[in-house]
Design a protein around this motif. Structure first.
Motif, PDB file in Angstrom:
ATOM      1  N   GLY A 498       0.799  -1.094  -0.031  1.00 42.16           N
ATOM      2  CA  GLY A 498       0.080  -0.049  -0.145  1.00 42.16           C
ATOM      3  C   GLY A 498       0.877   1.394  -0.167  1.00 42.16           C
ATOM      4  O   GLY A 498       2.158   1.198  -0.001  1.00 42.16           O
ATOM      5  N   THR A 499       0.192   2.362   0.172  1.00 41.78           N
ATOM      6  CA  THR A 499       0.874   3.567   0.165  1.00 41.78           C
ATOM      7  C   THR A 499       1.954   3.866   1.403  1.00 41.78           C
ATOM      8  O   THR A 499       1.273   3.236   2.165  1.00 41.78           O
ATOM      9  CB  THR A 499       0.368   4.916  -0.388  1.00 41.78           C
ATOM     10  N   VAL A 500       2.573   4.799   1.353  1.00 33.87           N
ATOM     11  CA  VAL A 500       3.476   5.285   2.609  1.00 33.87           C
ATOM     12  C   VAL A 500       2.365   5.951   3.472  1.00 33.87           C
ATOM     13  O   VAL A 500       2.435   5.245   4.657  1.00 33.87           O
ATOM     14  CB  VAL A 500       4.489   6.176   2.229  1.00 33.87           C
ATOM     15  N   ARG A 501       1.368   6.491   2.995  1.00 32.98           N
ATOM     16  CA  ARG A 501       0.338   7.222   4.005  1.00 32.98           C
ATOM     17  C   ARG A 501      -0.475   5.948   4.647  1.00 32.98           C
ATOM     18  O   ARG A 501      -0.747   6.114   5.853  1.00 32.98           O
ATOM     19  CB  ARG A 501      -0.462   8.166   3.058  1.00 32.98           C
ATOM     20  N   GLU A 502      -0.942   4.965   3.671  1.00 32.37           N
ATOM     21  CA  GLU A 502      -1.854   3.998   4.465  1.00 32.37           C
ATOM     22  C   GLU A 502      -1.014   2.938   5.339  1.00 32.37           C
ATOM     23  O   GLU A 502      -1.483   2.680   6.433  1.00 32.37           O
ATOM     24  CB  GLU A 502      -2.066   3.179   3.274  1.00 32.37           C
ATOM     25  N   ASN A 503       0.529   3.126   5.130  1.00 32.02           N
ATOM     26  CA  ASN A 503       1.193   2.171   6.148  1.00 32.02           C
ATOM     27  C   ASN A 503       1.398   2.997   7.353  1.00 32.02           C
ATOM     28  O   ASN A 503       1.278   2.245   8.314  1.00 32.02           O
ATOM     29  CB  ASN A 503       2.479   2.106   5.484  1.00 32.02           C
ATOM     30  N   LEU A 504       1.486   4.488   7.423  1.00 28.81           N
ATOM     31  CA  LEU A 504       1.582   5.040   8.502  1.00 28.81           C
ATOM     32  C   LEU A 504       0.269   5.082   9.392  1.00 28.81           C
ATOM     33  O   LEU A 504       0.114   5.105  10.626  1.00 28.81           O
ATOM     34  CB  LEU A 504       2.269   6.607   8.278  1.00 28.81           C
ATOM     35  N   THR A 505      -0.829   5.480   8.692  1.00 30.94           N
ATOM     36  CA  THR A 505      -2.235   5.895   9.258  1.00 30.94           C
ATOM     37  C   THR A 505      -3.091   4.298   9.552  1.00 30.94           C
ATOM     38  O   THR A 505      -4.205   4.519   9.854  1.00 30.94           O
ATOM     39  CB  THR A 505      -2.991   6.609   8.185  1.00 30.94           C
ATOM     40  N   GLY A 506      -2.509   3.119   8.874  1.00 29.07           N
ATOM     41  CA  GLY A 506      -3.324   2.168   9.129  1.00 29.07           C
ATOM     42  C   GLY A 506      -4.414   2.089   8.153  1.00 29.07           C
ATOM     43  O   GLY A 506      -5.550   1.402   8.587  1.00 29.07           O
ATOM     44  N   GLY A 507      -4.400   2.827   7.082  1.00 27.12           N
ATOM     45  CA  GLY A 507      -5.507   2.931   6.092  1.00 27.12           C
ATOM     46  C   GLY A 507      -6.808   3.861   6.785  1.00 27.12           C
ATOM     47  O   GLY A 507      -7.793   3.798   5.945  1.00 27.12           O
ATOM     48  N   ASP A 508      -6.325   4.707   7.633  1.00 30.35           N
ATOM     49  CA  ASP A 508      -7.624   5.550   8.101  1.00 30.35           C
ATOM     50  C   ASP A 508      -7.471   6.908   7.260  1.00 30.35           C
ATOM     51  O   ASP A 508      -6.588   7.771   7.565  1.00 30.35           O
ATOM     52  CB  ASP A 508      -7.217   5.827   9.659  1.00 30.35           C
ATOM     53  N   THR A 522       9.381  13.144  12.762  1.00 36.35           N
ATOM     54  CA  THR A 522       9.970  12.754  14.091  1.00 36.35           C
ATOM     55  C   THR A 522      10.915  11.320  13.971  1.00 36.35           C
ATOM     56  O   THR A 522      11.852  11.300  14.522  1.00 36.35           O
ATOM     57  CB  THR A 522       8.904  12.562  14.948  1.00 36.35           C
ATOM     58  N   ALA A 523      10.422  10.514  13.187  1.00 35.38           N
ATOM     59  CA  ALA A 523      11.122   9.233  13.105  1.00 35.38           C
ATOM     60  C   ALA A 523      11.868   9.312  11.923  1.00 35.38           C
ATOM     61  O   ALA A 523      12.491   8.047  11.618  1.00 35.38           O
ATOM     62  CB  ALA A 523      10.152   8.115  12.870  1.00 35.38           C
ATOM     63  N   HIS A 524      12.285  10.324  11.456  1.00 39.54           N
ATOM     64  CA  HIS A 524      13.331  10.409  10.281  1.00 39.54           C
ATOM     65  C   HIS A 524      12.845   9.441   9.027  1.00 39.54           C
ATOM     66  O   HIS A 524      13.700   9.051   8.405  1.00 39.54           O
ATOM     67  CB  HIS A 524      14.469  10.033  10.507  1.00 39.54           C
ATOM     68  N   VAL A 525      11.649   9.638   8.694  1.00 43.58           N
ATOM     69  CA  VAL A 525      11.090   8.804   7.398  1.00 43.58           C
ATOM     70  C   VAL A 525      10.825   9.793   6.518  1.00 43.58           C
ATOM     71  O   VAL A 525      10.833   9.387   5.169  1.00 43.58           O
ATOM     72  CB  VAL A 525       9.730   8.209   7.947  1.00 43.58           C
ATOM     73  N   HIS A 526      10.563  11.222   6.645  1.00 49.50           N
ATOM     74  CA  HIS A 526      10.085  12.040   5.716  1.00 49.50           C
ATOM     75  C   HIS A 526      11.156  12.287   4.737  1.00 49.50           C
ATOM     76  O   HIS A 526      10.903  12.424   3.455  1.00 49.50           O
ATOM     77  CB  HIS A 526      10.033  13.366   6.328  1.00 49.50           C
ATOM     78  N   ASN A 527      12.603  11.922   5.133  1.00 51.42           N
ATOM     79  CA  ASN A 527      13.624  12.499   4.237  1.00 51.42           C
ATOM     80  C   ASN A 527      13.687  11.360   2.967  1.00 51.42           C
ATOM     81  O   ASN A 527      13.689  11.784   1.953  1.00 51.42           O
ATOM     82  CB  ASN A 527      14.902  12.377   5.130  1.00 51.42           C
ATOM     83  N   LEU A 555       9.847   3.396  10.068  1.00 54.12           N
ATOM     84  CA  LEU A 555       8.495   3.598   9.305  1.00 54.12           C
ATOM     85  C   LEU A 555       7.632   3.059  10.615  1.00 54.12           C
ATOM     86  O   LEU A 555       6.509   3.429  10.816  1.00 54.12           O
ATOM     87  CB  LEU A 555       8.267   2.468   8.335  1.00 54.12           C
ATOM     88  N   GLY A 556       8.084   1.961  11.228  1.00 50.56           N
ATOM     89  CA  GLY A 556       7.064   1.383  12.488  1.00 50.56           C
ATOM     90  C   GLY A 556       7.126   2.605  13.567  1.00 50.56           C
ATOM     91  O   GLY A 556       6.053   2.666  14.062  1.00 50.56           O
ATOM     92  N   LEU A 557       8.304   2.992  13.862  1.00 50.57           N
ATOM     93  CA  LEU A 557       8.146   4.114  14.737  1.00 50.57           C
ATOM     94  C   LEU A 557       7.448   5.462  14.703  1.00 50.57           C
ATOM     95  O   LEU A 557       6.725   5.468  15.165  1.00 50.57           O
ATOM     96  CB  LEU A 557       9.754   4.468  15.072  1.00 50.57           C
ATOM     97  N   ALA A 558       7.311   5.506  13.348  1.00 53.11           N
ATOM     98  CA  ALA A 558       6.444   6.807  12.840  1.00 53.11           C
ATOM     99  C   ALA A 558       5.022   6.335  12.974  1.00 53.11           C
ATOM    100  O   ALA A 558       4.128   7.209  13.299  1.00 53.11           O
ATOM    101  CB  ALA A 558       6.842   7.202  11.456  1.00 53.11           C
ATOM    102  N   ARG A 559       4.834   5.047  12.602  1.00 55.58           N
ATOM    103  CA  ARG A 559       3.265   4.857  12.715  1.00 55.58           C
ATOM    104  C   ARG A 559       3.091   4.778  14.319  1.00 55.58           C
ATOM    105  O   ARG A 559       1.885   5.104  14.660  1.00 55.58           O
ATOM    106  CB  ARG A 559       3.198   3.327  12.295  1.00 55.58           C
ATOM    107  N   ALA A 560       3.985   4.364  15.062  1.00 53.85           N
ATOM    108  CA  ALA A 560       3.558   4.599  16.767  1.00 53.85           C
ATOM    109  C   ALA A 560       3.670   5.899  17.109  1.00 53.85           C
ATOM    110  O   ALA A 560       2.788   6.305  18.009  1.00 53.85           O
ATOM    111  CB  ALA A 560       4.865   3.638  17.319  1.00 53.85           C
TER     112      ALA A 560
END
Length: 677
Positions: A498-508, A522-527, A555-560
């Motif tokens: 899925g998309t990066v956004r879906e992975n971070l938001t859990g599809g919300d 915050t999790a240095h994913v944006h770069n 990515l998992g830390l950013a999701r958290a």
């Protein structure tokens, strides 16, 4: 539950006679009727080619022939007036010969009706073209019916297998969190893919065979009886005996081949034994002994192989002899009938009966093999239902209440846990951890530490004891509220397709992009996301961009971070992190950990040093609790754990040994413990 009972549970017998399964059976029946039409067309073609359209009726039967073919009509007294000058043409009368030969049989009236109403069947060449066209059209229609029947069977079975796969997916979500070793995840993946496909294929074969072949055998047998009841009975016995012998021969050859393969493999292993013992043979001067042993096993191997080949040849020879004998008997019976009936039973009739017999061969074989072929599907169904019947460790209590965020203490009160294999991972663990601090969990047996940190989010359920948030037993709160405040970030957590956004938001879709970007920064994913072609809409996973272990963990830390939990559990990867990822993780931890209760399974020494305290587990119990510096000084077991987990040799690359002038410790010195970043 027996394997075949599981197969019946997956696809009950009533499903074979309704819905798409019934449609498949009806289409198979239609295909059988069309096959009869093809065989009849081929019979008429053969009769036309053999008779060349000539009807050799005696003069006293001429009137009957004219009435039968619609060329004359009897008067009121039943007398047929033969037209003046009428005479039987020597040929070019189409299928009139077949009509005349079947005048006393069941096929006579339908053939006469066709002859009277289809003008092209009254002359040789038009009749030949018509019959060939009819055979082609009927054959194409039969192929279309069989294709539709397979499609209907696939859809009928597909619905049942889809239900099972949905159940597997739900069960995996229920059982997966308690899978500490991830062995169950591999098991359910095999059940979902390999066993699911085996079950689907077995059920589809069952629907097709049971829907088509019994009816096909009945219809073709009835057709053969309509052609010639007596000859059907005469040739049935030798043909059935021949079929049975061929079946026995096939089974015998298969067993002989399997036995020969087993024996040859065993003999080859004995022959190859000396290849790995050359040092012993040459070192002890055992060349003569090894040579004799090798020659003995080689002779035995060749003898076994020759015996297996002789048995297979003998079995095949007997079956071929039976086939030739049965063929000779059938041809003798049919030939005698053709020669002794004065033309009432023609060579075309004999060919039609042989065609029907050949068409019955596959249905008989398929039905005979049905039980054996469905065994693999039954075993797959049994494995699937055994997994579905497992009871999850964790469930939500009736009347569970909403959990407030942790604010004072996280307590483990006399917690016991034994895994499904009987390993005691936690044996009376009692801890009280203050909220808002970082606690590292250390254990020589890593499963013990993982079991402990799996209790707060209730991925595991203690068999005895309680886990409390601010004095409240979490067994009596809703799973939704508990897991909203307790987030587990694993070092091996994959991303979803899925998309990066879906992975971070859990599809919300309700989460605004601004919050997603803040958490990613915050999790240095944006770069690294900015470097993707579509940014946060870039697809990840099997069909998209792939991430490094460090990027996946961040990515998992950013999701958290996006969920802002009160309790954060971090299982840091110990391998696969490059230097850039390590530096970015250190900065992420510095931003995320403060003001939050953190349970930490450290993968690096720098991460371990961030802990306010370390809990050391040994043999399922708490061995020591305290700051790292204190445990290093006072607890030998902790020093051993830290050295084994973080020294350079664990990675297979030792630091360069220092020269005698620099005063540094040697690579094997305990002073190296903790030197890995």
């Amino acid at each position: 539950m027996p394997a075949h009972a599981s197969l019946r549970r997956a696809f009950p017998p009533r499903e074979y006679v309704r819905g798409r399964s019934l449609g498949s059976a009806l289409l198979g029946f239609a295909a059988t009727l069309l096959l009869c039409g093809v065989l009849l067309s081929l019979y008429l073609i053969a009769d036309l080619l053999i008779s060349r359209g000539t009807v050799s009726a005696e003069n006293d039967h001429l009137a009957d022939l004219l009435v039968l073919t619609g060329q004359a009509t009897p008067d009121e007294d039943g007398v047929v007036a033969i037209p003046d000058g009428y005479r039987m043409a020597p040929g070019d009368r189409g299928i009139a010969h077949a009509v005349w030969m079947n005048r006393d049989g069941v096929l006579g009236p339908p053939l006469a009706w066709l002859y009277r109403n289809v003008q092209t069947l009254q002359s040789n060449l038009p009749a030949l073209a018509t019959l060939i066209g009819a055979a082609v059209v009927l054959g194409l229609m039969r192929s279309l019916c069989l294709s539709w029947a397979r499609l209907a069977a696939a859809r009928a079975v597909g619905a049942a297998v889809t239900r099972l796969r949905k159940a597997l997916h739900r069960q995996a979500l229920r059982l997966g969190p308690s899978d500490l070793t991830e062995e169950a995840a591999k098991e359910v993946l095999g059940l979902f893919t390999v066993d699911g496909e085996t079950l689907r294929q077995g059920l589809q074969d069952g629907v097709l065979r049971l829907g088509r072949y019994p009816a096909k055998i009945i219809v073709l047998t009835a057709f053969s009886l309509l052609v010639s009841p007596l000859m059907t009975f005469y040739i049935a016995f030798p043909l059935l005996v021949c079929w049975w012998l061929l079946r026995r021969q096939a089974v015998s050859v298969k067993l002989a081949r399997r036995l020969a393969t087993h024996r040859s493999d065993k003999a080859l292993r004995l022959l190859a034994e000396g290849l790995t013992k050359a040092r012993v043979v040459r070192g002890y001067g055992m060349e003569e002994f090894e040579s004799d042993r090798f020659n003995t096993h080689l002779g035995r191997y060749q003898s076994d192989l020759a015996a297996a080949n002789r048995k297979a040849r003998l079995s095949r020879g007997l079956a071929r002899a039976a086939l030739v004998l049965a063929g000779a008997v059938v041809l003798g019976i049919l030939g005698t009938k053709v020669l002794n009936t004065g033309g009432a039973f023609t060579p075309a009739h004999a060919l039609l009966l042989l065609g029907i017999a050949f068409s019955l061969l596959r249905p008989l074989n398929e039905l005979a093999d049905l039980h054996r072929d469905r065994h693999a599907a039954a075993v797959a169904a049994d494995r699937i239902y055994r997994y579905l019947n497992r009871v999850p460790e964790v469930g939500q209590a009736v009347g569970a209440k909403f959990l407030q965020p942790l604010s004072r203490t996280l307590e483990f009160d006399d917690v016991h846990y034994t895994d499904p294999r009987g390993r005691k991972l936690l044996d009376g663990v009692s801890l009280s951890l203050p909220a808002g601090q970082v606690t590292a969990i250390a254990a020589p047996e890593s499963l013990e530490a993982k079991a402990l940190v799996s209790l707060p989010p209730r991925f595991l359920e203690p068999q005895r004891g309680r886990v409390k948030y601010d004095g409240e037993d979490i067994a009596w709160v809703t799973l939704e509220s508990l897991r909203a405040e307790t987030v587990y970030v694993g070092g091996g957590d994959p991303c979803f397709t899925g998309t990066v956004r879906e992975n971070l938001t859990g599809g919300d879709p309700e989460v605004p992009l601004s919050k997603v970007i803040d958490a990613a920064k915050t999790a240095h994913v944006h770069n690294f996301v900015q470097r993707f072609p579509q940014g946060y809409e870039t697809v990840l996973g099997e069909f998209g961009e792939t991430l490094t272990p460090g990027q996946l963990f961040r990515l998992g830390l950013a999701r958290a971070v996006l969920r802002d939990p009160a309790v954060l559990i971090v299982d840091e990867p110990s391998e696969g992190l490059d230097e850039d990822s390590k530096a970015q993780l250190d900065d992420t931890f510095a931003r995320v950990f403060p003001g939050r209760t953190v349970l930490l399974l450290p993968g690096r020494m720098t991460t371990l040093r961030r802990a306010d305290r370390v809990v050391l587990l040994h043999r399922g119990a708490v061995e020591a609790v305290g700051p790292r510096e204190e445990l290093v000084q006072k607890v030998p077991l902790y020093r051993h754990w830290e050295y084994v987990r973080f020294n350079h040799f664990r990675h297979g690359t030792a630091p360069q040994p220092a020269g005698p002038s620099n005063g540094r410790p040697s690579p094997g010195s305990p002073a190296l413990a903790g030197s890995t970043a």
